[in-house]
Write a protein that holds these residues in place. Structure first.
Motif, PDB file in Angstrom:
ATOM      1  N   VAL A  94       3.669  11.469  22.061  1.00  0.00           N
ATOM      2  CA  VAL A  94       2.965  12.609  22.538  1.00  0.00           C
ATOM      3  C   VAL A  94       2.996  13.748  21.554  1.00  0.00           C
ATOM      4  O   VAL A  94       1.570  14.167  21.169  1.00  0.00           O
ATOM      5  N   PHE A 128       2.378  13.394  28.652  1.00  0.00           N
ATOM      6  CA  PHE A 128       1.231  12.625  28.668  1.00  0.00           C
ATOM      7  C   PHE A 128       0.016  13.247  29.351  1.00  0.00           C
ATOM      8  O   PHE A 128      -1.145  13.181  28.873  1.00  0.00           O
ATOM      9  N   CYS A 149       8.110   7.316  23.340  1.00  0.00           N
ATOM     10  CA  CYS A 149       6.930   7.884  24.404  1.00  0.00           C
ATOM     11  C   CYS A 149       6.876   9.430  23.880  1.00  0.00           C
ATOM     12  O   CYS A 149       5.945  10.160  23.649  1.00  0.00           O
ATOM     13  N   CYS A 208       8.324  12.317  30.258  1.00  0.00           N
ATOM     14  CA  CYS A 208       7.330  11.595  29.607  1.00  0.00           C
ATOM     15  C   CYS A 208       6.181  11.765  30.373  1.00  0.00           C
ATOM     16  O   CYS A 208       4.816  11.891  29.744  1.00  0.00           O
TER      17      CYS A 208
END
Length: 289
Positions: A189, A276, A185, A272
Motif C-alpha cells: 500500500v 487498501f 500488504c 490492511c
C-alpha cells in the motif's frame, strides 16, 4: 514408572511452551516494523522519498513528455482561438479584445506547462504539511507485544494440557505466517502509492497543457484532483494507523492467549483492509476518477 512418564510429559510441555513463546516473541515483529515506518514514508514528498527515482521521472518528463505537451498545447490554443472567433456570430461581430484574451490564456497555458513540477511539488508540500501537523495529534503506540497483552503467560501455559499446547503451537505458526503476509500488504500500500505518484507525475505536462480550454480543460482539472487525492491519501493512511493504535491498546489483559492473538491479528487485517481503501476513498472525496 509414573515418575518417568511425568518427566517425559513435562519435557514435552516445556518444549511446546518454548515453541509457543518463541513464536509469540517474533510473531508481530515485521508488522510492528512496517506500521512504524508508515508515518515516515507517507509524510515524504516524491523528491524526498527517493531522490534518484524522482530525478529520473523529472528528466523523462522534461525530455520526452514536454515536447508532446507542447504539440498538444499548440492544438488546444489554436482550437481556443477558433472558438473565440466563431462565437461572435461567425466573424460578423469580432472584437479585438478577444485576441488579448487569447494571448493571456496562451501565456497562462505556457506557464503551467513549463512550471509543472513546481505546481506538483506545491501540492505535495501542502499534503506533507497536513500529515506532519496531524502526526502530532494522531499519536499512540501501534506496536503489538502479545506477552504484555496476556497476563502471566508462563503460568497460563503451564496450566494447559499437552493437546492444548500442541494446538496453540500450530495456531501460532499459522498466524505467524499470516502476519508476514499482512506486513507485505502494508508495504504494498505505502510503496504502491509512491510509485503511483511517480507514474502520474511523469505525464504531468500533458494534462496541464489542456487547462485553458473549456472543453479539454476537464482533463487537466481531473488530473489536479487526482494529485490532491494522492497527496491527502497519506493523511487517511495516518488516521488508519492512529485508529489501529487505539484498538490494539484496548485489548485487555486476559488469560485467553488464543483470543488475544486472534484479536491482534483481526485488528491487523482490518488495518490492511482500510489501507487498501484509502486510495478509492481519497479519490471519491476529491471527485477524481
Amino acid at each position: 514408572m509414573q515418575n518417568i512418564i511425568d518427566q517425559i510429559e513435562q519435557w514435552i510441555k516445556d518444549f511446546l511452551i518454548g515453541c509457543i513463546t518463541g513464536n509469540l516473541g517474533n510473531m508481530f515483529d515485521e508488522v510492528n516494523t512496517k506500521v512504524g515506518e508508515i508515518a515516515n514514508d507517507v509524510g515524504q514528498t516524491p523528491s524526498g522519498w527517493n531522490g534518484g527515482v524522482f530525478s529520473m521521472i523529472q528528466n523523462i518528463s522534461e525530455t520526452v513528455i514536454i515536447p508532446i505537451a507542447g504539440m498538444i498545447l499548440t492544438f488546444v490554443c489554436c482550437y481556443e482561438l477558433i472558438q473565440l472567433i466563431i462565437e461572435k456570430n461567425n466573424l460578423h461581430d469580432v472584437d479585438t479584445w478577444i485576441f488579448f484574451k487569447w494571448v493571456f490564456k496562451t501565456a497562462v497555458a505556457v506557464y503551467l506547462v513549463t512550471n509543472t513540477f513546481t505546481i506538483i511539488m506545491a501540492i505535495f508540500d501542502v499534503a506533507q504539511h497536513v500529515v506532519q501537523s496531524s502526526a502530532g495529534v494522531i499519536s499512540g503506540n501501534a506496536n503489538i507485544d502479545i506477552s504484555s497483552v496476556t497476563a502471566d503467560l508462563e503460568t497460563t501455559l503451564q496450566a494447559m494440557e499437552i493437546p492444548e499446547l500442541f494446538g496453540l503451537v500450530v495456531e501460532s505458526l499459522l498466524i505467524g505466517l499470516t502476519m508476514k503476509a499482512l506486513s507485505i500488504c502494508i508495504m504494498l500500500v505505502v510503496y504502491g502509492r509512491m510509485i503511483e505518484i511517480y507514474l502520474v507525475t511523469s505525464v504531468a505536462p500533458i494534462p496541464m497543457a489542456t487547462m485553458v480550454n473549456h472543453e479539454w480543460g476537464s482533463m487537466g482539472q481531473n488530473y489536479l484532483k487526482s494529485l490532491l487525492a494522492l497527496g491527502f491519501q497519506a493523511f487517511l493512511i495516518l488516521v488508519c494507523v492512529g485508529i489501529y493504535a487505539v484498538l490494539i491498546q484496548t485489548i485487555a489483559a486476559t488469560d485467553d492467549i488464543s483470543g488475544a492473538i486472534w484479536a491482534c491479528m483481526g485488528y491487523t487485517v482490518l488495518l490492511c483492509f482500510t489501507l487498501f481503501k484509502t486510495g478509492s476513498l481519497a479519490k471519491s472525496v476529491f471527485s477524481a476518477h
